[in-house]
Motif scaffolding. Structure first.
Motif, PDB file in Angstrom:
ATOM      1  N   UNK A 111       2.111   0.736   2.818  1.00  0.00           N
ATOM      2  CA  UNK A 111       2.317  -0.569   1.675  1.00  0.00           C
ATOM      3  C   UNK A 111       0.946  -1.220   1.544  1.00  0.00           C
ATOM      4  N   UNK A 112      -0.193  -1.250   2.716  1.00  0.00           N
ATOM      5  CA  UNK A 112      -1.580  -1.666   2.267  1.00  0.00           C
ATOM      6  C   UNK A 112      -1.979  -0.779   1.249  1.00  0.00           C
ATOM      7  N   UNK A 113      -1.920   0.507   1.696  1.00  0.00           N
ATOM      8  CA  UNK A 113      -2.620   1.540   0.836  1.00  0.00           C
ATOM      9  C   UNK A 113      -2.065   1.417  -0.645  1.00  0.00           C
ATOM     10  N   UNK A 114      -1.134   1.214  -0.855  1.00  0.00           N
ATOM     11  CA  UNK A 114      -0.352   1.246  -2.091  1.00  0.00           C
ATOM     12  C   UNK A 114      -0.769   0.016  -2.879  1.00  0.00           C
ATOM     13  N   UNK A 164       7.479   3.712  11.981  1.00  0.00           N
ATOM     14  CA  UNK A 164       7.664   2.278  11.142  1.00  0.00           C
ATOM     15  C   UNK A 164       6.144   1.774  10.854  1.00  0.00           C
ATOM     16  N   UNK A 165       5.209   1.982  11.646  1.00  0.00           N
ATOM     17  CA  UNK A 165       4.087   1.345  11.377  1.00  0.00           C
ATOM     18  C   UNK A 165       3.228   2.150  10.429  1.00  0.00           C
ATOM     19  N   UNK A 166       3.396   3.414  10.353  1.00  0.00           N
ATOM     20  CA  UNK A 166       2.634   4.347   9.282  1.00  0.00           C
ATOM     21  C   UNK A 166       3.201   4.052   7.987  1.00  0.00           C
ATOM     22  N   UNK A 167       4.766   4.181   7.991  1.00  0.00           N
ATOM     23  CA  UNK A 167       5.301   4.366   6.725  1.00  0.00           C
ATOM     24  C   UNK A 167       5.613   3.020   6.304  1.00  0.00           C
ATOM     25  N   UNK A 168       5.553   2.000   7.013  1.00  0.00           N
ATOM     26  CA  UNK A 168       5.890   0.673   6.779  1.00  0.00           C
ATOM     27  C   UNK A 168       4.498  -0.076   6.094  1.00  0.00           C
TER      28      UNK A 168
END
Length: 581
Positions: free
Chosen positions: A293-296, A285-289
């Motif tokens: 999202x910050x990267x995008x 959840x941390x990585x995919x969330x």
């Protein structure tokens, strides 16, 4: 031989878990063993406390004498003042009919009984505090079952309505109960929810899904102003709720409020997990969330700080993400806002009633059978916490008085339930609730502990006065845990209604404290006593705080989607994940 023993152990383990899962279907996931342990702790220590038992016996004798004298005065035609008044917030006996014979003596006798059980289940020397809370809570639930306000033959409001309508209210109430039961058995939403459809009446702020992974969709909302602030706003809601609580109807949508004031808003919309997602944990959840999202968002707004926002458990996850990023020197977060979010779980509030080793182990077995925690089990726990508001008041209004409670947008959202993957929920309960690893410095990401003190971005935290999920005193602890500037705002209302607080809300008030990282510590109690109470919603206060931390010069809105990626729009808002049931 060893292989046979191992196989037997595995079979026995399987049998144990299956048994617990079957029991959990009848108990809504609540461990009967945890309740038995608490009850045994209370009974044994009460048995070994003759002074406490003597005190309780004196209480019965004194109350009996007081009640007899009071009853005699009332029987003689007097109007004596009450022996005991309901606790603050208890409105069961406020109607005028409860203050006259024969209902006045009934409600007084019941309130005295409630008071006696409060004394009997608290301050028993030697009991663990958790068991004391569980026993006291259980006693309250059992007393509610026999409260005269919930018994039609003792409630004057019900009796008067029945006489007036010749029993038609009970006929309507039975039909209401029948309809609700049939809908529940069929897995249908409550009556009236069909008037609040996602993408039609709710979650209608225009936008586009610009990114999707197996766990979340990222929505970019369309601008409504000619120019916008450079710094985008990224919102991470809790995974136990549908995101659109922050985008209900246009008049109470926090998303629309921000967009109309020139902010570019992005929203994480979590997938409603099923059996296939049972293996996903907190780190997924941390990585995919928030991290993805910050990267995008950073790809659309390169080298521009991001205003991050986390609601409830989304705020907890955002705090972990911010600490993880800060540990690696990643300074892309320009600020962090926490809405009714806890990072310290040493005092988690009334939910702690359902969290101990016995309960968590039992719940893990319940989740093991399905691969997720069913939303109905979680809803059952919340109903118990607020049984008077969410269950007994409905019994009185819908079934005994025969009147349908009106449905509004927040109720419709609350009925749009979600599930939680077994592994993730186990990680969350054990690491955060039971062990408080995040605060104790034991919570690891990539095998290394994260430290909240590494966060340098300024923080705005919102607590709500009547929060049963994340008590404001607990959310206030960010002051002690973060070595950065923290602004804390305490608003009237509860966990959801206090956050969904439009700028023109007529009854909202708030208190606020802005504390620099170097300022001395102000205890929560002193803040509540000394901070002036100001009228109005927290929304305008927070939006000004965002503006003050944004570049004053505005610019044209960014294009929809990540530059160079085709297609830029995967789906129009509200997307597809939010529609999954």
């Amino acid at each position: 031989m060893n292989d046979g023993l191992n196989q037997f152990g595995q079979d026995a383990h399987f049998t144990d878990r299956m048994l617990h899962a079957l029991i959990g279907r009848w108990t809504s996931g609540i461990s009967p063993y945890a309740l038995a342990l608490a009850g045994t702790d209370w009974l044994l220590h009460l048995t070994a406390s003759p002074a406490k038992r003597h005190e309780l016996a004196d209480n019965i004798r004194n109350n009996s004498l007081r009640y007899s004298a009071w009853l005699a005065a009332m029987s003689g035609g007097g109007a004596p003042p009450p022996i005991i008044k309901p606790l603050p917030g208890d409105e069961r006996f406020t109607a005028t009919d409860w203050q006259v014979w024969p209902y006045y003596p009934v409600q007084q006798a019941f309130l005295l009984t409630e008071q006696w059980w409060r004394h009997a289940t608290t301050d028993v020397r030697g009991m663990t505090p958790h068991h004391e809370d569980v026993v006291s809570f259980t006693a309250r639930q059992l007393l509610d079952m026999v409260s005269p306000s919930n018994l039609p033959w003792m409630n004057p409001e019900v009796l008067n309505r029945t006489r007036k309508e010749g029993g038609l209210n009970l006929v309507r109430g039975f039909l209401n109960w029948q309809e609700d039961t049939m809908r529940q058995l069929a897995g249908q939403p409550p009556v009236g929810v069909e008037d609040f459809r996602v993408g039609h009446e709710l979650a209608v702020t225009p936008g586009s899904v610009i990114h999707r992974n197996p766990l979340m969709e990222l929505i970019q909302y369309a601008p409504t102003t000619g120019t916008v602030y450079r710094e985008p706003v990224l919102i991470c809601p809790s995974w136990i709720m549908k995101y659109y609580i922050l985008d209900l109807r246009p008049e109470n949508s926090l998303v629309r409020y921000l967009v109309e004031r020139g902010h570019t808003v992005y929203m994480i919309s979590w997938k409603n997990p099923g059996h296939g997602e049972r293996h996903l944990g907190m780190e997924d959840y941390l990585r995919l969330g928030p991290l993805e999202a910050v990267d995008q968002v950073a790809a659309i707004h390169p080298e521009i700080p991001i205003h991050s926002v986390g609601y409830c458990l989304g705020g907890t996850l955002l705090s972990i993400a911010a600490a993880t990023m800060a540990r690696g020197g990643d300074q892309r977060l320009g600020s962090m806002t926490l809405l009714a979010a806890q990072v310290d779980f040493s005092e988690p509030g009334e939910l702690d009633l359902f969290i101990d080793e016995s309960q968590v182990t039992f719940l893990e077995d319940v989740m093991w059978a399905d691969g997720y925690l069913d939303a109905r089990k979680m809803a059952g726990a919340f109903q118990l916490l607020r049984s008077q508001d969410l269950f007994w008041s409905r019994l009185l209004h819908d079934y005994l008085l025969g009147e349908r409670s009106p449905v509004f947008d927040l109720m419709a959202w609350n009925a749009d339930t979600t599930r939680m993957p077994a592994r993730m929920h186990s990680d969350y309960l054990r690491s955060l609730f039971l062990r408080n690893d995040l605060v104790e410095g034991r919570y690891e990401v990539d095998g290394q502990p994260v430290h909240l003190g590494d966060i340098k971005a300024p923080v705005f935290a919102v607590g709500t006065q009547k929060d049963h999920v994340a008590p404001w005193q607990s959310t206030y602890k960010v002051h002690r845990l973060l070595r950065t500037d923290v602004t804390f705002l305490l608003t009237s209302g509860g966990h959801n209604a206090g956050i969904v607080s439009p700028a023109d809300h007529p009854r909202r008030t708030h208190q606020i404290i802005a504390r620099k990282a170097t300022d001395p510590w102000v205890p929560a109690e002193r803040f509540a006593e000394t901070a002036p109470v100001e009228a109005g919603s927290w929304w305008p206060v927070w939006e000004r705080w965002l503006r003050d931390r944004s570049t004053s010069r505005r610019q044209p809105p960014p294009a929809i989607g990540v530059p160079g990626r085709e297609p830029a729009e995967l789906a129009p808002a509200p997307g597809t994940y939010v529609l999954e049931s």
